[in-house]
Scaffold this active site. Structure first.
Site, short mmCIF file in Angstrom:
data_model
loop_
_atom_site.label_atom_id
_atom_site.label_comp_id
_atom_site.label_asym_id
_atom_site.label_seq_id
_atom_site.Cartn_x
_atom_site.Cartn_y
_atom_site.Cartn_z
N CYS A 34 0.86 -1.17 0.00
CA CYS A 34 0.00 0.00 0.00
C CYS A 34 0.90 1.23 0.00
O CYS A 34 1.65 1.45 0.96
CB CYS A 34 -0.87 -0.02 1.26
SG CYS A 34 -1.97 1.38 1.40
N CYS A 85 -0.40 3.30 -6.86
CA CYS A 85 -1.33 2.77 -5.85
C CYS A 85 -1.60 1.33 -6.25
O CYS A 85 -1.80 1.04 -7.44
CB CYS A 85 -2.63 3.58 -5.86
SG CYS A 85 -3.98 2.80 -4.94
N1 DGL Z 1 -3.86 0.51 -2.28
C1 DGL Z 1 -3.44 1.64 -1.57
C2 DGL Z 1 -2.25 2.35 -2.14
O1 DGL Z 1 -1.40 1.70 -2.68
C3 DGL Z 1 -4.43 2.43 -0.78
C4 DGL Z 1 -5.54 3.04 -1.50
C5 DGL Z 1 -6.52 3.69 -0.53
O2 DGL Z 1 -6.92 3.04 0.44
O3 DGL Z 1 -6.86 4.84 -0.78
O4 DGL Z 1 -2.11 3.53 -2.03
#
Ligand code: DGL
Length: 261
Positions: A73, A185
């Protein structure tokens, strides 16, 4: 040698794009995937709030006796990685940040586009990385508004829902001449098909850092001498703070990804 599992964490299902690469690169490693699910999305919430969620999540992973944590993340990495590294000094952490470097070093047009959440783009981590390359290339950013929700709600295959969102975020980058689009993301690779569609016939490369994260994890396992033994049969577990329905959806999505290999 160490047969304890690797912990993989994301706010939701996006981190499965990294889970898939870890599984492929490290077939003997057991993985415990924790998707918060309850507080997702993180990307537009205040930093202090997200830090709390991340700390709670990592505590949960520690209960599963993990030997290393992959923060699948970007948003969680941006707000909490330093804190976690000092809090759990005995556990190696692999963080994620938008892949500015490979994009900057290979761009021919001299303009690159970074797609990420608002939090990731406003964090120091991203600002510091940009400062290393912004004298070489023009770095444009764009927030994937609605991308995370689209994936979480299981609408990533729906052209009708996903394509207009993708168009809105990607077209301005293309109009400015970006020849690299970085997926900053972990939810965004699930929209790659739509991103490619918007790119059309242009010579633009989409960069997904997940394979590089798997290679970094492998390197760290060797560096700390904590790889699973060769004969070890990997187990894959899924955990969430959301309800059983959500857990079933993550598990299904993961199994689908495993079958695609
Ligand atoms: N998948 C996440 C990232 O890589 C988080 C996205 C989110 O919860 O806004 O930033």
């Amino acid at each position: 040698m160490n047969n304890r599992p690797i912990g993989v964490f994301d706010s939701g299902m996006g981190g499965l794009s990294v889970w898939k690469e870890l599984r492929k690169a490290l077939p003997h490693e057991s993985l415990v995937y924790l998707a918060d699910g309850k507080n997702c999305p993180y990307g537009n919430k205040p930093t202090e709030e997200v830090v709390e969620y991340v700390l709670r999540a990592i505590e949960e992973l520690m209960r599963h006796n993990v030997k290393l944590v992959v923060m699948a993340c970007n948003t969680a990495t941006a707000v909490a990685i330093e804190n976690l590294r000092s809090r759990y000094a005995e556990i190696p952490f692999v963080g994620m940040e938008p892949a500015v470097k490979p994009a900057a070093l290979t761009s021919e047009s001299g303009t690159i586009g970074i797609l990420a959440t608002r939090s990731s783009l406003h964090g120091d981590l991203f600002r510091n990385t940009c400062a290393k390359y912004d004298d070489k290339v023009r770095i444009l950013t764009s927030v994937g508004e609605g991308f995370v929700e689209c994936v979480e709600e299981g609408n990533d295959s729906s052209e009708e829902i996903a394509l207009p969102l993708v168009r809105k975020a990607v077209e301005p980058l293309l109009a400015e001449g970006a020849d690299k689009i970085v997926l900053g993301c972990t939810h965004y690779p699930f929209l790659a098909k739509h991103i490619e569609r918007v790119i059309g016939g242009r010579k633009v490369e989409v960069i997904n850092p997940a394979p590089a994260v798997a290679r970094r994890t492998e390197w760290l396992l060797d560096h700390h001498d904590i790889r699973a033994s060769k004969g070890h049969k990997a187990e894959y577990r899924f955990v969430t703070f959301a309800d059983d329905g959500y857990l079933a959806r993550i598990t299904d999505k993961a199994m689908q990804l495993a079958e695609e290999e």
